[in-house]
Design a protein around this motif. Structure first.
Motif, PDB file in Angstrom:
ATOM      1  N   HIS A 675       0.814  -1.213   0.000  1.00  0.00           N
ATOM      2  CA  HIS A 675       0.000   0.000   0.000  1.00  0.00           C
ATOM      3  C   HIS A 675       0.848   1.263   0.000  1.00  0.00           C
ATOM      4  N   GLY A 676       2.148   1.130   0.122  1.00  0.00           N
ATOM      5  CA  GLY A 676       3.010   2.294   0.255  1.00  0.00           C
ATOM      6  C   GLY A 676       3.021   3.173  -0.978  1.00  0.00           C
ATOM      7  N   LEU A 677       3.241   4.482  -0.754  1.00  0.00           N
ATOM      8  CA  LEU A 677       3.325   5.442  -1.848  1.00  0.00           C
ATOM      9  C   LEU A 677       4.727   5.431  -2.449  1.00  0.00           C
ATOM     10  N   SER A 678       4.795   5.686  -3.727  1.00  0.00           N
ATOM     11  CA  SER A 678       6.091   5.932  -4.343  1.00  0.00           C
ATOM     12  C   SER A 678       6.635   7.255  -3.819  1.00  0.00           C
ATOM     13  N   ALA A 684       4.519  14.628  -3.723  1.00  0.00           N
ATOM     14  CA  ALA A 684       3.422  15.449  -4.248  1.00  0.00           C
ATOM     15  C   ALA A 684       2.460  15.855  -3.137  1.00  0.00           C
ATOM     16  N   LEU A 685       2.345  15.034  -2.129  1.00  0.00           N
ATOM     17  CA  LEU A 685       1.473  15.359  -0.995  1.00  0.00           C
ATOM     18  C   LEU A 685       2.187  16.194   0.051  1.00  0.00           C
ATOM     19  N   PHE A 686       3.365  15.769   0.422  1.00  0.00           N
ATOM     20  CA  PHE A 686       4.050  16.337   1.590  1.00  0.00           C
ATOM     21  C   PHE A 686       5.173  17.316   1.223  1.00  0.00           C
ATOM     22  N   THR A 687       5.402  17.520  -0.040  1.00  0.00           N
ATOM     23  CA  THR A 687       6.459  18.384  -0.574  1.00  0.00           C
ATOM     24  C   THR A 687       7.830  17.783  -0.299  1.00  0.00           C
ATOM     25  N   ARG A 688       8.835  18.418  -0.891  1.00  0.00           N
ATOM     26  CA  ARG A 688      10.206  17.950  -0.703  1.00  0.00           C
ATOM     27  C   ARG A 688      10.955  18.781   0.330  1.00  0.00           C
ATOM     28  N   ASP A 689      10.382  19.960   0.712  1.00  0.00           N
ATOM     29  CA  ASP A 689      11.193  20.826   1.567  1.00  0.00           C
ATOM     30  C   ASP A 689      10.395  21.694   2.529  1.00  0.00           C
ATOM     31  N   ARG A 690       9.078  21.522   2.609  1.00  0.00           N
ATOM     32  CA  ARG A 690       8.273  22.383   3.481  1.00  0.00           C
ATOM     33  C   ARG A 690       7.989  21.671   4.809  1.00  0.00           C
ATOM     34  N   PRO A 691       7.804  22.432   5.881  1.00  0.00           N
ATOM     35  CA  PRO A 691       7.520  21.802   7.170  1.00  0.00           C
ATOM     36  C   PRO A 691       6.199  21.034   7.147  1.00  0.00           C
ATOM     37  N   VAL A 692       6.205  19.897   7.786  1.00  0.00           N
ATOM     38  CA  VAL A 692       5.022  19.057   7.910  1.00  0.00           C
ATOM     39  C   VAL A 692       4.725  18.897   9.398  1.00  0.00           C
ATOM     40  N   ILE A 693       3.571  19.353   9.820  1.00  0.00           N
ATOM     41  CA  ILE A 693       3.123  19.176  11.203  1.00  0.00           C
ATOM     42  C   ILE A 693       2.104  18.047  11.182  1.00  0.00           C
ATOM     43  N   PHE A 694       2.462  16.941  11.790  1.00  0.00           N
ATOM     44  CA  PHE A 694       1.662  15.722  11.680  1.00  0.00           C
ATOM     45  C   PHE A 694       1.058  15.392  13.047  1.00  0.00           C
ATOM     46  N   ALA A 695      -0.255  15.447  13.140  1.00  0.00           N
ATOM     47  CA  ALA A 695      -0.977  15.052  14.355  1.00  0.00           C
ATOM     48  C   ALA A 695      -1.435  13.614  14.178  1.00  0.00           C
ATOM     49  N   TYR A 696      -0.927  12.741  15.033  1.00  0.00           N
ATOM     50  CA  TYR A 696      -1.142  11.301  14.856  1.00  0.00           C
ATOM     51  C   TYR A 696      -1.831  10.712  16.077  1.00  0.00           C
ATOM     52  N   HIS A 697      -2.671   9.706  15.832  1.00  0.00           N
ATOM     53  CA  HIS A 697      -3.445   9.053  16.889  1.00  0.00           C
ATOM     54  C   HIS A 697      -2.577   8.378  17.944  1.00  0.00           C
ATOM     55  N   GLY A 698      -1.470   7.779  17.537  1.00  0.00           N
ATOM     56  CA  GLY A 698      -0.692   6.942  18.448  1.00  0.00           C
ATOM     57  C   GLY A 698       0.632   7.548  18.847  1.00  0.00           C
ATOM     58  N   TYR A 699       1.600   6.662  19.094  1.00  0.00           N
ATOM     59  CA  TYR A 699       2.930   7.115  19.489  1.00  0.00           C
ATOM     60  C   TYR A 699       3.632   7.745  18.289  1.00  0.00           C
ATOM     61  N   PRO A 700       4.160   8.966  18.448  1.00  0.00           N
ATOM     62  CA  PRO A 700       4.638   9.720  17.276  1.00  0.00           C
ATOM     63  C   PRO A 700       5.797   9.066  16.538  1.00  0.00           C
ATOM     64  N   ASN A 712      11.653  14.402   2.520  1.00  0.00           N
ATOM     65  CA  ASN A 712      11.348  15.508   3.431  1.00  0.00           C
ATOM     66  C   ASN A 712      11.233  15.058   4.882  1.00  0.00           C
ATOM     67  N   HIS A 713      11.807  13.926   5.198  1.00  0.00           N
ATOM     68  CA  HIS A 713      11.627  13.407   6.550  1.00  0.00           C
ATOM     69  C   HIS A 713      12.152  14.359   7.624  1.00  0.00           C
ATOM     70  N   ASP A 714      13.256  15.056   7.336  1.00  0.00           N
ATOM     71  CA  ASP A 714      13.834  15.950   8.351  1.00  0.00           C
ATOM     72  C   ASP A 714      12.907  17.100   8.699  1.00  0.00           C
ATOM     73  N   ASN A 715      11.973  17.411   7.808  1.00  0.00           N
ATOM     74  CA  ASN A 715      11.020  18.493   8.073  1.00  0.00           C
ATOM     75  C   ASN A 715       9.704  17.995   8.638  1.00  0.00           C
ATOM     76  N   MET A 716       9.648  16.717   8.977  1.00  0.00           N
ATOM     77  CA  MET A 716       8.399  16.155   9.490  1.00  0.00           C
ATOM     78  C   MET A 716       8.421  16.194  11.012  1.00  0.00           C
ATOM     79  N   HIS A 717       7.446  16.859  11.578  1.00  0.00           N
ATOM     80  CA  HIS A 717       7.359  17.048  13.022  1.00  0.00           C
ATOM     81  C   HIS A 717       6.055  16.412  13.501  1.00  0.00           C
ATOM     82  N   VAL A 718       6.172  15.344  14.237  1.00  0.00           N
ATOM     83  CA  VAL A 718       5.011  14.526  14.583  1.00  0.00           C
ATOM     84  C   VAL A 718       4.635  14.742  16.038  1.00  0.00           C
ATOM     85  N   ARG A 719       3.354  14.938  16.249  1.00  0.00           N
ATOM     86  CA  ARG A 719       2.811  15.015  17.601  1.00  0.00           C
ATOM     87  C   ARG A 719       1.788  13.893  17.775  1.00  0.00           C
ATOM     88  N   GLY A 720       1.845  13.243  18.921  1.00  0.00           N
ATOM     89  CA  GLY A 720       0.927  12.157  19.214  1.00  0.00           C
ATOM     90  C   GLY A 720       0.938  11.854  20.694  1.00  0.00           C
TER      91      GLY A 720
END
Length: 812
Positions: A675-678, A684-700, A712-720
């Protein structure tokens, strides 16, 4: 070593002399094949003296329980043949794998399934060599073993699996051997109560055989060491009529067991005939057998002066250096020759006709019964059109609907249309989880005392509730493995009780995916509700979303995780899961009133994609966003949208993209999960360089784990959830874990380049609201009105000045 003597004809019983001889010969052959599998890699019929190279260099397997298992199997064969029974064989001591493989070989099923393991000398050589050998088969009663639905690598689940197999199978008798070591486990101890949930009119029967051989790996077993009166009182208290067969003399034991088995099968027949005669169903004690035999029965009595037969040293490999130690090798050869293989196998190495033809015919063989390959019997569910249960959504982010209650109306009609192949399983939580509408078409299964004021209890009920996650899980697994469908609803925090049971089932599915003759079965579907973010009258003990983390450890071709944000998405996901095969599907959905976001058409489209941009909540248009606000889970979705609403009010020209995730595995690389995305689709969804604030149901950290390869993983900031919780208000739970709307908005201010310089007033306002929240809930005991009554209105958030400065960054 005491040799295995001919049984003779002196002992009286139901077996005629020739039948006694044949059953004993079959038993000796099965034991011979079992010992051979553990020890030998060549010279399978001892046509020459045993030499070191005939013995495996690594000896793996379990002997101690095996002769008891083959003994029971031999007698069940006779009963099936004489009574034309449909019978399964489930064994708790799964380490007795060599015995069940031997039985399937003698039945002929093993050769039919694996033609290279022929019934000749070369086939025997292959049979022996493959056991617990690289490139061969496991030592347990594994998926590779014909006739198995239960791998006993972990103990405790045999009896619940057996009852799961018996539900809705009125013609089936499930013989279930419970090891005395297994009987010490909590899951097994509880599963004795399954007989209070069995309907003798509509269900099959379970014949438990408690096999007391006295020892575990290195210790005695409890039930073998308590007085027999105490043991029998315990079993009678569980609702059984126990019959004891005990001893070590083969002739006496064959006759005694045959007589006892006849009596038990007669009682099962009488109970069913009485119940099916049309009168009131009165629960009667079901028969069972207590079989006492020596551990390692018919094996060496002593080796190197140490006791073997009847002691824990026979549990695994009774002596381990038969290749390098000539004395041990002589003991092994004497042991094998004691079974008199020259009487059991002909010149070509095939079982002699008296043994080869002892088994029932075709699908009546326990190793070939279709129920043990449940996909052969699986029929699709007759599902209603889930879109007919849609919740109207005129404006996204409005309303107050209990998503699982809506699902309950759908499941009610699934139950009505599939009364012979679908059940709900829940540890006393069906109503609490808002699925009570199913009780309009069925009751809760119950065959114990019923009082006049009891609610929806009946022997033929199809909602399976017992306050034991283990038993519910075991019932459901047995039900699925024999070709039916079901759903397990559970409080999210307490599904961890069956972590290891899920492990075993996922491993079973992974293995059967690689076995061509195993047919696909219906998926194991979990509905986890009463989740971490809504524990209104519970507390920290009820807060744990970590089952998802546990599930995603398993092979990607087996597991799926869904976090529908609203009722319509939940309906779409549930319909998909109920149609699926060979998966473990985990659905997490809240039961409390919650906002609804997507009409049914939009929900189907969104769930089909599994992840997508919510244009109606976004403000990036066709441009690159300044920030991506991502969310997965119903409460994180609401908090994300509330944060977006605030930010739209503060910064009208801030380009925000809202991405909602339903199918969690879409985040993983497509090379790791189907099911994974290419990378291109993910970027295309999360951009290559913009900050991503991710609110997640479980453990971040799970989101980081799933996305660590992304550009863009380094710009992904997860809260959970980060293990902060108590008995408090719903919104305070999000504040304690910093996944609330105010903290999310502050995170955006801090992460978007150039925004912080223009956001002093906004940041101060957000901090003040967090302080006011804390004061308000301690004074009033409920959340702020602006939180309790919040609904989506884009751009309706607070405006701090009449004219906001531009938030365009230099690169934007």
């Amino acid at each position: 070593m005491k040799p295995v003597q001919p049984v003779g004809t002196r002992v009286l019983g139901p077996l005629a002399p020739d039948e006694l001889d044949r059953i004993d010969a079959w038993w000796r052959a099965a034991n011979y094949l079992s010992v051979g599998q553990i020890y030998l890699m060549d010279n399978p019929l001892l046509r020459e003296p045993l030499r070191p190279e005939h013995v495996k260099p690594r000896l793996l397997g379990h002997w101690g329980t095996t002769p008891g298992l083959t003994f029971v199997y031999a007698h069940l064969n006779r009963a099936i043949r004489d009574r034309d029974l449909s019978m399964m064989y489930v064994i708790g001591p799964g380490h007795g794998g060599p015995g069940i493989v031997a039985a399937a070989y003698l039945d002929g099923t093993y050769t039919e399934t694996y033609p290279e393991i022929a019934q000749d000398e070369d086939g025997l050589r292959r049979l022996f060599r493959q056991f617990s050998f690289p490139g061969g088969i496991p030592s347990h009663v594994a998926p590779e073993t014909p006739g198995s639905i239960h791998e006993g690598g972990e103990l405790g689940y045999a009896l619940s699996h057996a009852y799961g197999a018996a539900f809705d199978n009125p013609d089936l008798v499930v013989a279930c051997v419970v090891g005395d070591g297994e009987a010490e486990t909590g899951p097994l101890a509880t599963s004795w109560h399954s007989n209070k949930f069995l309907d003798p009119r509509r269900d099959g029967a379970v014949l438990p055989v408690l096999h007391l051989n006295g020892y575990k790996i290195a210790n005695p077993t409890v039930l073998a060491r308590i007085p027999e009166t105490e043991l029998l009182s315990l079993l009678r208290g569980y609702g059984h009529t126990p019959y004891v067969v005990a001893g070590d003399d083969p002739a006496e034991m064959h006759q005694a067991f045959a007589a006892t088995l006849e009596r038990c099968l007669d009682e099962i027949r009488d109970i069913q005939q009485e119940a099916r005669g049309g009168g009131r169903v009165e629960r009667r004690p079901w028969p069972m057998i207590v079989l006492r035999t020596p551990k390692g029965w018919t094996g060496p009595q002593e080796v190197d002066g140490q006791r073997i037969e009847g002691y824990w040293r026979s549990h695994q490999v009774p002596f381990a250096d038969a290749r390098g130690n000539e004395s041990h090798r002589r003991i092994l050869e004497d042991w094998l020759r004691g079974y008199r293989p020259e009487e059991l196998f002909d010149g070509a190495g095939a079982p002699v006709p008296a043994i080869r033809d002892l088994h029932p015919a075709g699908g009546r063989r326990m190793s070939a019964i279709p129920h043990a390959n449940g996909g052969l019997l699986l029929r699709d569910l007759e599902l209603p059109d889930f879109t007919a249960y849609a919740v109207p959504v005129e404006t996204p982010g409005t309303g107050a609907v209990e998503a699982t209650r809506v699902l309950g109306t759908f499941l009610r009609d699934v139950m009505a249309r599939n009364a012979d192949r679908f059940r709900l399983f829940s540890p006393d939580e069906n109503n609490s989880n808002r699925l009570q509408d199913v009780l309009e078409v069925t009751d809760r299964a119950w065959n114990a005392e019923t009082l006049p004021y009891d609610d929806h209890l009946a022997p033929d009920g199809r909602v399976m509730e017992i306050l034991s996650e283990h038993t519910c899980e075991g019932w459901l697994e047995g039900y699925l493995l024999t070709g039916r469908h079901g759903l397990f609803s559970c409080y999210e925090a307490f599904v961890h009780v069956i972590d290891s049971m899920f492990n075993q089932h996922a491993k079973w599915l992974k293995t059967t995916n690689q076995i061509p003759w195993r047919r696909p079965i219906a998926s194991l579907n979990y509905l986890l509700t009463s989740h971490v973010w809504r524990q209104d009258h519970n507390g920290f003990s009820h807060q744990d979303p970590g089952f998802i983390d546990h599930v995603v450890n398993k092979k990607s071709d087996v597991i799926r995780v869904y976090l529908p944000p609203d009722a319509n998405c939940l309906l779409s996901v549930a319909d998909h899961c109920l149609r699926s095969r060979q998966y473990v599907n985990v659905i997490v959905a809240g039961k409390q009133p919650a906002l609804q976001y997507l009409d049914m058409d939009s929900a189907v489209e969104h769930c089909t994609k599994g992840i997508g941009i919510w244009d109606w909540a976004s403000s990036d248009g066709n441009e690159e966003p300044d920030v991506v606000m991502a969310c997965a889970g119903d409460v994180p979705t609401m908090e994300t949208l509330a944060a977006v609403d605030l930010l739209h009010g503060f910064f009208p020209d801030l380009r925000i993209r809202v991405v909602n995730v339903v199918d969690l595995m879409r985040l993983q690389d497509h090379r790791e999960h189907p099911h994974g995305l290419s990378d291109a689709d993910f970027d295309a969804l999360f951009t290559r360089d913009r900050p991503v604030i991710f609110a997640y149901h479980g453990y971040p950290w799970l989101i980081h784990r799933l996305t660590y390869r992304r550009t863009n993983h380094d710009n992904m900031h997860v809260r959970g959830y980060k293990e902060e919780g108590t008995t408090t208000t719903p919104f305070d739970m999000t504040v304690l874990n910093q996944v609330d709307r105010f903290d999310l908005a502050i995170d955006v201010i801090d992460r978007v380049p150039g925004l912080q310089a223009h956001a002093g007033q906004a940041r101060e306002w957000l901090r003040n609201r967090l302080i006011e929240h804390r004061r308000y809930i301690r004074e009033h005991g409920e959340d702020l009105p602006e939180v309790r009554h919040w609904q989506w209105q884009q751009g309706a958030g607070p405006r701090l000045t009449t004219e906001q400065p531009s938030t365009r960054t230099p690169e934007g």
